[in-house]
Design a protein around this motif. Structure first.
Motif, PDB file in Angstrom:
ATOM      1  N   GLY A  55       0.818  -1.206   0.000  1.00  0.00           N
ATOM      2  CA  GLY A  55       0.000   0.000   0.000  1.00  0.00           C
ATOM      3  C   GLY A  55       0.854   1.259   0.000  1.00  0.00           C
ATOM      4  N   ILE A  56       0.239   2.366   0.287  1.00  0.00           N
ATOM      5  CA  ILE A  56       0.884   3.680   0.227  1.00  0.00           C
ATOM      6  C   ILE A  56       1.480   4.024   1.591  1.00  0.00           C
ATOM      7  CG2 ILE A  56       0.502   6.131  -0.198  1.00  0.00           C
ATOM      8  CD1 ILE A  56      -1.887   5.158  -2.004  1.00  0.00           C
ATOM      9  N   PRO A  57       2.806   4.188   1.665  1.00  0.00           N
ATOM     10  CA  PRO A  57       3.418   4.515   2.953  1.00  0.00           C
ATOM     11  C   PRO A  57       3.208   5.980   3.342  1.00  0.00           C
ATOM     12  CG  PRO A  57       5.094   4.432   1.272  1.00  0.00           C
ATOM     13  CD  PRO A  57       3.801   4.018   0.609  1.00  0.00           C
ATOM     14  N   GLN A  58       3.304   6.221   4.615  1.00  0.00           N
ATOM     15  CA  GLN A  58       3.234   7.565   5.174  1.00  0.00           C
ATOM     16  C   GLN A  58       4.647   7.948   5.613  1.00  0.00           C
ATOM     17  OE1 GLN A  58       0.323   9.435   5.216  1.00  0.00           O
ATOM     18  NE2 GLN A  58      -0.453   7.720   4.033  1.00  0.00           N
ATOM     19  N   ILE A  59       5.175   9.024   5.035  1.00  0.00           N
ATOM     20  CA  ILE A  59       6.547   9.441   5.286  1.00  0.00           C
ATOM     21  C   ILE A  59       6.562  10.636   6.234  1.00  0.00           C
ATOM     22  CG2 ILE A  59       8.667  10.294   4.191  1.00  0.00           C
ATOM     23  CD1 ILE A  59       7.870   7.414   3.397  1.00  0.00           C
ATOM     24  N   GLY A  60       7.431  10.568   7.232  1.00  0.00           N
ATOM     25  CA  GLY A  60       7.554  11.657   8.182  1.00  0.00           C
ATOM     26  C   GLY A  60       8.851  12.445   8.043  1.00  0.00           C
ATOM     27  N   ALA A  61       9.797  11.878   7.291  1.00  0.00           N
ATOM     28  CA  ALA A  61      11.091  12.545   7.133  1.00  0.00           C
ATOM     29  C   ALA A  61      11.828  11.948   5.938  1.00  0.00           C
ATOM     30  CB  ALA A  61      11.938  12.402   8.394  1.00  0.00           C
ATOM     31  N   LYS A  74      25.407  14.611   5.886  1.00  0.00           N
ATOM     32  CA  LYS A  74      24.013  14.872   5.551  1.00  0.00           C
ATOM     33  C   LYS A  74      23.961  16.147   4.713  1.00  0.00           C
ATOM     34  CE  LYS A  74      20.997  15.249   8.949  1.00  0.00           C
ATOM     35  NZ  LYS A  74      19.884  15.564   9.863  1.00  0.00           N
ATOM     36  N   LEU A  75      23.404  16.040   3.496  1.00  0.00           N
ATOM     37  CA  LEU A  75      23.324  17.199   2.614  1.00  0.00           C
ATOM     38  C   LEU A  75      21.981  17.918   2.717  1.00  0.00           C
ATOM     39  CD1 LEU A  75      24.997  15.864  -0.648  1.00  0.00           C
ATOM     40  CD2 LEU A  75      25.996  17.269   1.151  1.00  0.00           C
ATOM     41  N   TRP A  76      20.924  17.135   2.737  1.00  0.00           N
ATOM     42  CA  TRP A  76      19.602  17.735   2.750  1.00  0.00           C
ATOM     43  C   TRP A  76      18.649  16.797   3.454  1.00  0.00           C
ATOM     44  CZ3 TRP A  76      14.946  16.423  -0.067  1.00  0.00           C
ATOM     45  CH2 TRP A  76      13.932  17.376   0.058  1.00  0.00           C
ATOM     46  N   SER A  77      17.721  17.372   4.164  1.00  0.00           N
ATOM     47  CA  SER A  77      16.709  16.569   4.841  1.00  0.00           C
ATOM     48  C   SER A  77      15.492  17.420   5.120  1.00  0.00           C
ATOM     49  CB  SER A  77      17.257  15.997   6.152  1.00  0.00           C
ATOM     50  OG  SER A  77      17.538  17.050   7.052  1.00  0.00           O
ATOM     51  N   PHE A  78      14.423  16.738   5.422  1.00  0.00           N
ATOM     52  CA  PHE A  78      13.259  17.435   5.981  1.00  0.00           C
ATOM     53  C   PHE A  78      12.613  16.522   6.994  1.00  0.00           C
ATOM     54  CE2 PHE A  78      11.043  15.366   2.347  1.00  0.00           C
ATOM     55  CZ  PHE A  78       9.995  14.752   3.018  1.00  0.00           C
ATOM     56  N   ILE A  79      11.894  17.147   7.913  1.00  0.00           N
ATOM     57  CA  ILE A  79      11.134  16.394   8.909  1.00  0.00           C
ATOM     58  C   ILE A  79       9.791  17.089   9.058  1.00  0.00           C
ATOM     59  CG2 ILE A  79      12.165  17.650  10.858  1.00  0.00           C
ATOM     60  CD1 ILE A  79      11.939  14.935  12.417  1.00  0.00           C
ATOM     61  N   MET A  80       8.753  16.286   9.068  1.00  0.00           N
ATOM     62  CA  MET A  80       7.408  16.817   9.217  1.00  0.00           C
ATOM     63  C   MET A  80       7.127  17.087  10.700  1.00  0.00           C
ATOM     64  SD  MET A  80       6.403  16.938   6.097  1.00  0.00           S
ATOM     65  CE  MET A  80       4.685  17.352   6.309  1.00  0.00           C
ATOM     66  N   PRO A  81       6.170  17.973  10.984  1.00  0.00           N
ATOM     67  CA  PRO A  81       5.798  18.197  12.387  1.00  0.00           C
ATOM     68  C   PRO A  81       5.308  16.889  13.027  1.00  0.00           C
ATOM     69  CG  PRO A  81       4.807  19.853  10.963  1.00  0.00           C
ATOM     70  CD  PRO A  81       5.413  18.822  10.065  1.00  0.00           C
ATOM     71  N   VAL A  82       5.350  16.829  14.349  1.00  0.00           N
ATOM     72  CA  VAL A  82       4.914  15.644  15.083  1.00  0.00           C
ATOM     73  C   VAL A  82       3.502  15.243  14.653  1.00  0.00           C
ATOM     74  CG1 VAL A  82       4.426  14.727  17.387  1.00  0.00           C
ATOM     75  CG2 VAL A  82       6.377  16.240  17.034  1.00  0.00           C
ATOM     76  N   MET A  83       3.318  13.957  14.434  1.00  0.00           N
ATOM     77  CA  MET A  83       2.029  13.361  14.056  1.00  0.00           C
ATOM     78  C   MET A  83       1.548  13.764  12.658  1.00  0.00           C
ATOM     79  SD  MET A  83       1.561  11.434  16.672  1.00  0.00           S
ATOM     80  CE  MET A  83      -0.070  10.814  16.416  1.00  0.00           C
ATOM     81  N   VAL A  84       2.409  14.343  11.844  1.00  0.00           N
ATOM     82  CA  VAL A  84       2.049  14.702  10.470  1.00  0.00           C
ATOM     83  C   VAL A  84       2.923  13.881   9.524  1.00  0.00           C
ATOM     84  CG1 VAL A  84       1.974  16.542   8.746  1.00  0.00           C
ATOM     85  CG2 VAL A  84       1.377  17.033  11.124  1.00  0.00           C
ATOM     86  N   THR A  85       2.292  13.233   8.569  1.00  0.00           N
ATOM     87  CA  THR A  85       3.019  12.465   7.560  1.00  0.00           C
ATOM     88  C   THR A  85       2.446  12.795   6.194  1.00  0.00           C
ATOM     89  OG1 THR A  85       1.515  10.585   7.814  1.00  0.00           O
ATOM     90  CG2 THR A  85       3.558  10.542   9.117  1.00  0.00           C
ATOM     91  N   ILE A  86       3.176  12.408   5.157  1.00  0.00           N
ATOM     92  CA  ILE A  86       2.683  12.600   3.796  1.00  0.00           C
ATOM     93  C   ILE A  86       2.674  11.248   3.082  1.00  0.00           C
ATOM     94  CG2 ILE A  86       3.433  14.998   3.585  1.00  0.00           C
ATOM     95  CD1 ILE A  86       5.830  13.876   1.920  1.00  0.00           C
ATOM     96  N   PRO A  87       1.647  10.995   2.271  1.00  0.00           N
ATOM     97  CA  PRO A  87       1.630   9.750   1.512  1.00  0.00           C
ATOM     98  C   PRO A  87       2.587   9.844   0.324  1.00  0.00           C
ATOM     99  CG  PRO A  87      -0.303  11.064   0.991  1.00  0.00           C
ATOM    100  CD  PRO A  87       0.451  11.795   2.068  1.00  0.00           C
ATOM    101  N   VAL A  88       3.254   8.738   0.027  1.00  0.00           N
ATOM    102  CA  VAL A  88       4.136   8.691  -1.139  1.00  0.00           C
ATOM    103  C   VAL A  88       3.698   7.524  -2.012  1.00  0.00           C
ATOM    104  CG1 VAL A  88       6.503   8.385  -1.946  1.00  0.00           C
ATOM    105  CG2 VAL A  88       6.061   9.738   0.081  1.00  0.00           C
TER     106      VAL A  88
END
Length: 173
Positions: A55-61, A74-88
């Protein structure tokens, strides 16, 4: 008073400890991230096979590192706010240097030819029984004759994956 010797005391001890570590000894799985070029930049996703399987994973970082130097940088990264994810989805991807809205990030430096990069998508499928705990991919960029870069994906069955180097000659697409 002497205690009787237990000939199988090590086995008995192991049997008594085993239930205590059942949760701590749980299996986890790292799946492979898919890397492709979009508008001249690497873009990160999951494969169609992975989406069909779990299925579709939920990414937090997301974290992108340069493995060509030791220790890795580490060149680049992002982290979502706590309890927030994005589907990929396999049909979409996260473009290098473009963080999702609301994510904490910093500007992404330009990527260079001949360096091995590692991307890690920190997330998991919705199914709590699925052992997948993230998605990893490795790639290099090779200079094209007319300018720009060609993507060279390094897969886990290649020696370069283990050696953490770029292939000498890029595979033809």
């Amino acid at each position: 008073m002497r205690y009787p010797r237990l000939p199988y005391r090590h086995l008995l001890l192991a049997l008594l400890i085993a239930p205590a570590c059942m949760n701590a000894c749980a299996w986890s799985r790292m799946a492979y991230a898919e890397v492709r070029m979009v508008n001249g930049l690497p873009c990160f996703s999951i494969s169609k096979k992975e989406e069909k399987r779990n299925g579709i994973p939920q990414i937090g970082a997301l974290n992108l590192s340069d493995l060509s130097v030791k220790p890795a940088i580490k060149l680049w990264s992002f982290i979502m706010p706590v309890m927030v994810t994005i589907p990929v989805r396999a049909s979409s991807c996260i473009l290098y240097g473009v963080a999702p809205a609301g994510a904490e990030t910093r500007p992404a430096p330009p990527l260079k030819s001949g360096r091995l990069y590692d991307v890690f998508l920190n997330g998991r499928p919705d199914d709590p029984s699925d052992p997948t705990r993230g998605y990893i991919g490795k790639f290099c960029l090779a200079a094209k004759a007319g300018g720009g870069h060609e993507l060279v994906v390094v897969t886990s069955d290649m020696r370069e994956w283990i050696d953490e180097t770029c292939p000498v000659s890029s595979p033809s697409k």
